[in-house]
Design a protein around this motif. Structure first.
Motif: not given
Lengths: 95, 469
Positions: B6, B13, B37, B40, B230-231, B235, B239-245, B247
């Motif tokens: 991830y 990304l 993507m 992931a 998505a971010s 939460f 899942n960090n990848i959702l948070i990162i992408a 934001s």
């Protein structure tokens, strides 16, 4: 609570990275950039896949499948459309 | 292992987004983003673990659900992206955006549905879930309205009605209240439906009063929203990848929104709540001679004669040119003029087209060389030396009222000073006002020549006129 703080840390740092990465883009590329970053927002596809995997009922499975489909349109369409736009700039450069 | 992958995906990304910012690397950047993507998605499918940390067994049903979703989405995405006209790009982005927002709202909803009744859901989970449903819902319906306005399915004019602002404020308060309700009762379906409904209405009603000319700003803002949704889903799922992408996109949409507002010399609040382009009573349908002046119209042959003796021509392309598919004919005309040792420049207003940079894409499609395109700040001082300013399908960005008339809805927007050219030629379908719904007094000026008709046909006839001379 500790997990939340970690998540918030990641969130805050990613926002700053986003600002820094994007501030220096020439206006020409704003439209492709918009559609490219739009494709990235389809990252929710990962979430959709995960909720499908742990789905506990037919209802959630069906909803999950719909979520996967919607997010996939966002991802696939977004990247392809961006590529189409950028390809035009590129072919011009060769002239 | 899966977290390392991830992380790799997140890096790809970010690098992809960075490379999208430079013309030389943009194509590769886009591809790198797509690879990120793909990684992931592969990790989510093959390496996911349950809450206890054990690898997840993939049931046959889940595999079918995911497979069907992936196949349908991929097919639809490919078809939509290949079929769409370059001129329709903004509404396409709006549509993709709305779908992404809907998916995020669904993910949060499904996660709540998956929780067993009677189990306890902490606030750290229910609050982001509520936010995801709210933002995702607003993104979906707001994007749908933006799409409908740009596609011409509903009028581009802002829709205003009495008590609009109080009503929208009430809705916003309702949305916040529903959020709190769902956060407190995450396993109850009533607050969930209530929140989804309020979010949907809020999306519709907050975009409806915004004029068609402001849709780029709205789409850009909605792009930011879909990232935040998505971010928030990230939460919920931890899942960090959702948070990162998410934001990342949230930040990028916000930056673009700011740039666009700046180009129009207005604040975001003014765009969102100003009901810009509200037609003055009764003026809407009057095909008036603009602001009292007499409108002079000419034929394409008249234009060809003037152009033939010009030594500097500045072309001001607008969305109308693209709609008429006149960009290729325009380039042919420019080539002829250049052979005639006439200098040709294109003046690109920051909001020409429907999105920032949209006009650049449209002209690139017609093989117009890069170095002939000039930004507003570079070109504005040159209009006074130009023999001809040729306005093709642009309107509001040339309207002097933006400088002179404080009561005009576009007052304060920087414009292209085409009026300073010796002759201003305006290629236009009719005297109808532009997208912002404002009359243009430029058309009544002494040095203005209107050439009515379809832009492509007019330019083609100018080209043959030039050849005959």
């Amino acid at each position: 609570m500790a997990e939340l703080v970690t998540a918030l840390t990641v969130f805050a740092l990613a926002v700053f990275v986003g600002f820094e990465v994007i501030t220096k883009v020439p206006p020409t590329l704003h439209t492709p950039l918009m559609s490219g970053s739009n494709a990235i927002s389809g990252i929710t596809l990962i979430g959709a896949i995960i909720v499908c995997l742990v789905a506990s009922s037919t209802l959630t499975l069906v909803l999950g499948s719909i979520a996967v489909a919607l997010a996939t349109v966002n991802v696939v369409g977004g990247f392809l459309v961006t590529h189409r736009m950028l390809a035009m700039f590129k072919s011009r450069k060769k002239d | 292992m899966e977290n390392l992958l991830y992380l790799l995906s997140a890096c790809l990304l970010i690098i992809g987004l960075k490379m999208l910012g430079s013309p030389k690397t943009a194509v590769r950047g886009n591809a790198i983003g797509a690879v990120g993507m793909l990684i992931a998605a592969g990790v989510a499918l093959l390496l996911s673990r349950d809450a206890g940390g054990a690898p997840l067994e993939i049931s046959r049903e889940a595999l079918i659900a995911i497979g069907v979703g992936l196949a349908a989405g991929t097919l639809a995405g490919i078809i939509a992206s290949q079929k769409v006209q370059m001129t329709a790009m903004p509404q396409m982005v709006a549509l993709f955006n709305g779908l992404g927002g809907a998916a995020s709202a669904l993910v949060a909803t499904i996660d709540l549905f998956n929780k067993k009744a009677g189990s306890s859901v902490e606030l750290t989970l229910s609050v982001p879930a509520a936010l995801s449903v709210l933002i995702g819902g607003v993104t979906l319906t707001g994007s749908a309205i933006a799409f409908a306005k740009l596609q011409g399915l509903i009028g581009g004019r802002p829709l205003v009605y009495p008590l609009q602002k109080p009503l929208n404020l009430l809705l916003l308060l309702g949305a916040i209240a529903s959020c709190c309700w769902l956060a407190a009762e995450p396993l109850d379906s009533t607050p969930l439906y209530c929140l989804a409904g309020v979010a949907a209405i809020l999306g519709v009603l907050s975009v409806l009063p915004i004029g068609g000319a402001d849709m780029p700003v709205v789409i850009s803002l909605l792009n930011s929203y879909s990232g935040l949704a998505a971010s928030a889903a990230g939460f919920v799922l931890g899942n960090n990848i959702l948070i990162i992408a998410g934001s990342l996109v949230g930040a990028s949409g916000l930056i673009l929104t700011k740039i666009m507002c700046k180009a129009m010399n207005r604040s975001l609040a003014n765009v969102l709540f100003g009901a810009f382009g509200k037609a003055p009573e009764g003026a809407a349908e009057a095909p008036a001679t603009a602001s009292g002046g007499t409108v002079k119209s000419g034929s394409p042959d008249d234009a060809a004669m003037i152009l033939d003796s010009a030594s500097l021509v500045i072309i001001v392309p607008g969305y109308g040119m693209a709609v008429a598919q006149a960009q290729h004919a325009t380039r042919e005309m420019a080539d002829l003029l250049q052979k005639n040792s006439c200098e040709v420049k294109y003046a690109i207003h920051p909001v020409a087209g429907r999105m920032p940079g949209h006009m650049n894409v449209l002209l690139a499609e017609a093989d117009v060389p890069y170095d002939q395109l000039y930004d507003m700040d570079q070109i504005n001082s040159e209009f006074s030396q130009a023999d001809v300013a040729l306005v093709i399908g642009a309107n509001d960005v040339t309207n002097p009222a933006a400088k002179t008339d404080p009561s005009s809805p576009i007052y304060g927007m920087p414009i292209l000073d085409v009026e300073n050219a010796r002759t201003v030629m305006v290629l236009k379908r009719s005297m109808n006002p532009g997208f912002a719904g404002v009359d243009n007094e430029l058309y009544g000026r002494d040095n203005t020549m209107m050439i009515f008709g379809d832009a492509k046909e007019t330019v083609t006839r100018i080209v043959s006129g030039l050849k005959d001379l």
